[in-house]
Write a protein that holds these residues in place. Structure first.
Motif, PDB file in Angstrom:
ATOM      1  N   ASP A  61       0.817  -1.416   0.107  1.00  0.00           N
ATOM      2  CA  ASP A  61       0.097  -0.383  -0.392  1.00  0.00           C
ATOM      3  C   ASP A  61       0.422   1.241   0.221  1.00  0.00           C
ATOM      4  OD1 ASP A  61      -2.021   1.662  -0.066  1.00  0.00           O
ATOM      5  OD2 ASP A  61      -2.958   1.675   2.200  1.00  0.00           O
ATOM      6  N   LEU A  62       1.329   1.561  -1.121  1.00  0.00           N
ATOM      7  CA  LEU A  62       2.139   2.229  -1.142  1.00  0.00           C
ATOM      8  C   LEU A  62       0.971   4.578  -0.673  1.00  0.00           C
ATOM      9  CD1 LEU A  62       4.140   1.968  -4.710  1.00  0.00           C
ATOM     10  CD2 LEU A  62       5.112   1.639  -2.534  1.00  0.00           C
ATOM     11  N   ASP A  63       0.243   3.956  -0.939  1.00  0.00           N
ATOM     12  CA  ASP A  63      -0.207   6.013  -0.932  1.00  0.00           C
ATOM     13  C   ASP A  63      -1.325   5.507   1.025  1.00  0.00           C
ATOM     14  OD1 ASP A  63      -2.140   4.192  -1.721  1.00  0.00           O
ATOM     15  OD2 ASP A  63      -3.438   5.651  -2.952  1.00  0.00           O
ATOM     16  N   GLN A  64      -0.798   4.928   1.522  1.00  0.00           N
ATOM     17  CA  GLN A  64      -1.707   4.225   2.434  1.00  0.00           C
ATOM     18  C   GLN A  64      -3.186   4.605   1.940  1.00  0.00           C
ATOM     19  OE1 GLN A  64       0.504   6.079   5.864  1.00  0.00           O
ATOM     20  NE2 GLN A  64       2.328   5.088   5.432  1.00  0.00           N
ATOM     21  N   ASP A  65      -3.435   4.479   1.557  1.00  0.00           N
ATOM     22  CA  ASP A  65      -5.619   4.169   0.974  1.00  0.00           C
ATOM     23  C   ASP A  65      -5.739   3.071   2.282  1.00  0.00           C
ATOM     24  OD1 ASP A  65      -4.676   3.403  -1.413  1.00  0.00           O
ATOM     25  OD2 ASP A  65      -5.810   4.438  -2.211  1.00  0.00           O
ATOM     26  N   GLY A  66      -5.343   1.962   2.365  1.00  0.00           N
ATOM     27  CA  GLY A  66      -6.092   0.679   2.639  1.00  0.00           C
ATOM     28  C   GLY A  66      -6.247  -0.503   1.417  1.00  0.00           C
ATOM     29  N   TRP A  67      -6.050   0.252  -0.353  1.00  0.00           N
ATOM     30  CA  TRP A  67      -5.608  -0.764  -0.759  1.00  0.00           C
ATOM     31  C   TRP A  67      -4.243  -1.148  -1.864  1.00  0.00           C
ATOM     32  CZ3 TRP A  67      -9.810  -2.218  -3.010  1.00  0.00           C
ATOM     33  CH2 TRP A  67     -11.563  -1.723  -2.691  1.00  0.00           C
ATOM     34  N   LEU A  68      -4.072  -2.099  -2.544  1.00  0.00           N
ATOM     35  CA  LEU A  68      -2.431  -3.162  -2.378  1.00  0.00           C
ATOM     36  C   LEU A  68      -2.051  -2.628  -2.774  1.00  0.00           C
ATOM     37  CD1 LEU A  68      -1.830  -6.407  -0.608  1.00  0.00           C
ATOM     38  CD2 LEU A  68      -1.208  -4.734   0.281  1.00  0.00           C
TER      39      LEU A  68
END
Length: 603
Positions: A61-68
């Motif tokens: 999760d690069l942008d830490q939005d909960g989605w891989l």
């Protein structure tokens, strides 16, 4: 009379399904199901891999939005000089979307375009190199002799985090984070790194990098002997900048690789220090080797020797993980001859990992088809046991004629040594024939020519999905495990620990399919299924018999060496009817009795 006939029909249907399964040995064991979902790949993503373009995946999760999200390293198929741009696939609420230009084109080198700069990148990993809480990106590089360092060396992309207002700033290549690598004689040269791993070998919490080197290739690209770097250990200074600690941390014998195919950083012996595992092929040294970290002097491997741990001289891919639930590291192996696995047995007098003999994967139909490459462990059916996926396109050779294999871990007892891991199949049609191969929903055609596979929960439903990079393009398969229906458990099990389940599709629907599974029963013993249309509770052989009165006994089945049995059951649309069933297994002079099920099937 009409009512009586109608109520007996589901019993007959179930018996026919079971009899057909018995006649075909073990085909059709639907242990997990996938469904291809092209809409999950955004426009153009399928073309990221092709017949000429090999890929490697890293997920996180690069942008830490909960989605891989997914980072894709790209190079020419086989060992070739052709350069490719890399790709950033951001997961936009379940749709993998190419956002390379938007979020991965920044660089601190004038004129450089980040991911869009063509390079020969062989592998990619995600790790928080600067310890700021955000995953960064590292690529390994190869076959760039004569190119400047910015092209020829591994590249680190720092995650720029968000702007404080919740907007992610993307990734930026920062050239100074990897040093110019030098030969022993002090010559600045381009590395040839086929693979690497990231992990903390020094104990300071910051991830370090271990790269495996290759020399000459099967495609005829030789290396001047004085340019040979061999393997390299790059240690993190704690701020995400790396220095070459190879010569002071490892011996020349430990660093030497002929064609270094893969590497892992993992604690092999449970002493808290991260060890190294590497695979070298084609010439001396050839084999799978363990190099042990010194727990009293973390980061030093000088006293750890070079332990050969592979029970084959033709290993061309591996990974390390727990296959039989005993918390000891096991080895899953791709082999030029026959793929298999080695189970960890314990530790010797030097506290080095010991493993058992190589155990071959089993096949319901067909068999191993030669060279393989990447090995991935994932619990696909969420039963607590790691399954094994092995891709087929060799890193050093061209060709897309083989296919990926997906092996079902049938284990049930932690620590078992007679573990069976096998490739299930819908039909007995050989390695490339019709029907699904390995898992329901994926055919041999969809597995052919596979570079890499990522097993991760991309849709956030709780089970691992598959992103597959193939010669025919990228494919995405959604795991349907979390959506399965399990028939009602009526209890009343015992004596013994046999457990009966029937899970899969809703059997009142047309074309539905579920798996009848028995576990924890006596091994290699006759099995009888007791069927009825009503549920009672009558004492029987020290336990309780639930299908009362008995209408039918179905025999002719035998549990396997692990005390398990599995077979597919097909349903149908129509009037739902309840069938009560229970399993009896011979246990010496007694019988093991499973729990009972209330199975709802369509007429």
């Amino acid at each position: 009379m009409h009512m009586h006939t109608a109520r007996r029909f589901p019993i007959a249907s179930l018996v026919l399904a079971l009899a057909a399964a018995g006649a075909s040995a073990q085909t059709g064991v639907a242990w997990v199901e996938f469904a291809e979902q092209p809409d999950t790949l955004g426009f153009g993503v399928a073309a990221v891999s092709d017949v000429n373009t090999d890929v490697d995946f890293a997920t996180g999760d690069l942008d830490q939005d909960g989605w891989l999200d997914v980072v894709v390293a790209r190079k020419a198929q086989g060992s070739m000089l052709t350069k490719h741009a890399d790709v950033l696939l951001m997961n936009l609420q379940g749709v993998l979307t190419d956002q390379t230009a938007l979020y991965a084109s920044a660089s601190d080198v004038p004129g450089d375009q980040g991911f869009l700069t063509p390079c020969v990148h062989t592998a990619v990993k995600l790790a928080d190199v600067d310890m700021d809480g955000w995953l960064d990106v590292i690529f390994s590089s190869a076959l760039s002799d004569g190119d400047p360092k910015v092209i020829s060396h591994p590249r680190v992309y720092r995650n720029l985090a968000d702007d404080g207002a919740g907007d992610w700033q993307g990734l930026r290549f920062e050239n100074g984070r990897i040093p110019q690598l030098m030969t022993v004689a002090g010559m600045a040269v381009a590395p040839r790194f086929a693979q690497f791993d990231a992990g903390d070998v020094t104990g300071d919490g910051a991830p370090d990098l271990y790269f495996v080197d290759f020399d000459s290739t099967e495609t005829g690209i030789t290396e001047t002997s004085s340019w040979d770097l061999n393997d390299r250990l790059l240690v993190n200074d704690g701020n995400g900048y790396f220095f070459d600690a190879s010569s002071g941390s490892l011996t020349l014998a430990q660093l030497k690789s002929a064609f270094g195919l893969n590497a892992r950083i993992i604690d092999l012996n449970g002493d808290g220090a991260q060890d190294l595992v590497k695979l070298s092929y084609l010439a001396n040294p050839t084999g799978l080797f363990a190099i042990y970290n010194d727990p009293g002097n973390l980061g030093s491997f000088l006293a750890g020797g070079l332990q050969s741990i592979g029970k084959s001289g033709a290993i061309d891919g591996f990974t390390v993980g727990d296959l039989n639930g005993d918390a000891l590291p096991d080895l899953a192996i791709a082999d030029c001859a026959s793929d298999g696995f080695q189970l960890g047995q314990g530790h010797d007098g030097l506290n080095h990992l010991t493993t058992g003999p190589k155990i071959l994967f089993q096949y319901v139909t067909g068999g191993d088809d030669g060279f393989a490459q990447n090995v991935v462990l994932s619990d696909l059916d969420l039963n607590g046991w790691n399954d094994v996926l092995i891709t087929d396109v060799d890193a050093d050779l061209t060709g897309c004629g083989r296919r990926m294999h997906i092996y079902h871990n049938t284990g049930s007892v932690p620590g078992e040594q007679d573990l069976v891991i096998k490739e299930e199949s819908e039909l007995a049609t050989g390695a490339q024939g019709a029907g699904w191969k390995g898992v329901v929903g994926i055919s041999a055609a969809k597995e052919r020519g596979t570079y890499a596979v990522a097993a991760a929960d991309f849709d956030l439903d709780g089970d691992p999905d598959l992103l597959v990079g193939r010669c025919a393009g990228m494919s995405y398969f959604q795991n349907e495990t979390i959506h399965e229906t399990c028939q009602t458990d009526l209890g009343f099990g015992g004596p013994g620990t046999a457990t009966l389940s029937l899970c899969g599709d809703d059997l009142t629907q047309a074309g539905s399919l579920a798996t009848l599974q028995l576990e924890g029963a006596p091994a290699n013993q006759p099995l009888v299924l007791v069927l009825s249309l009503t549920a009672g509770a009558a004492p029987f052989k020290g336990g309780t018999l639930v299908p009362v009165p008995i209408l039918l006994l179905v025999s002719g089945f035998v549990t396997d060496g692990a005390g398990a049995f599995g077979t597919p059951v097909t349903g149908a649309a129509g009037t739902p009817v309840d069938i009560i069933m229970q399993a009896l297994v011979k246990d010496g002079s007694a019988w093991a009795i499973s729990n009972a099920l209330d199975v709802l099937m369509g007429v």
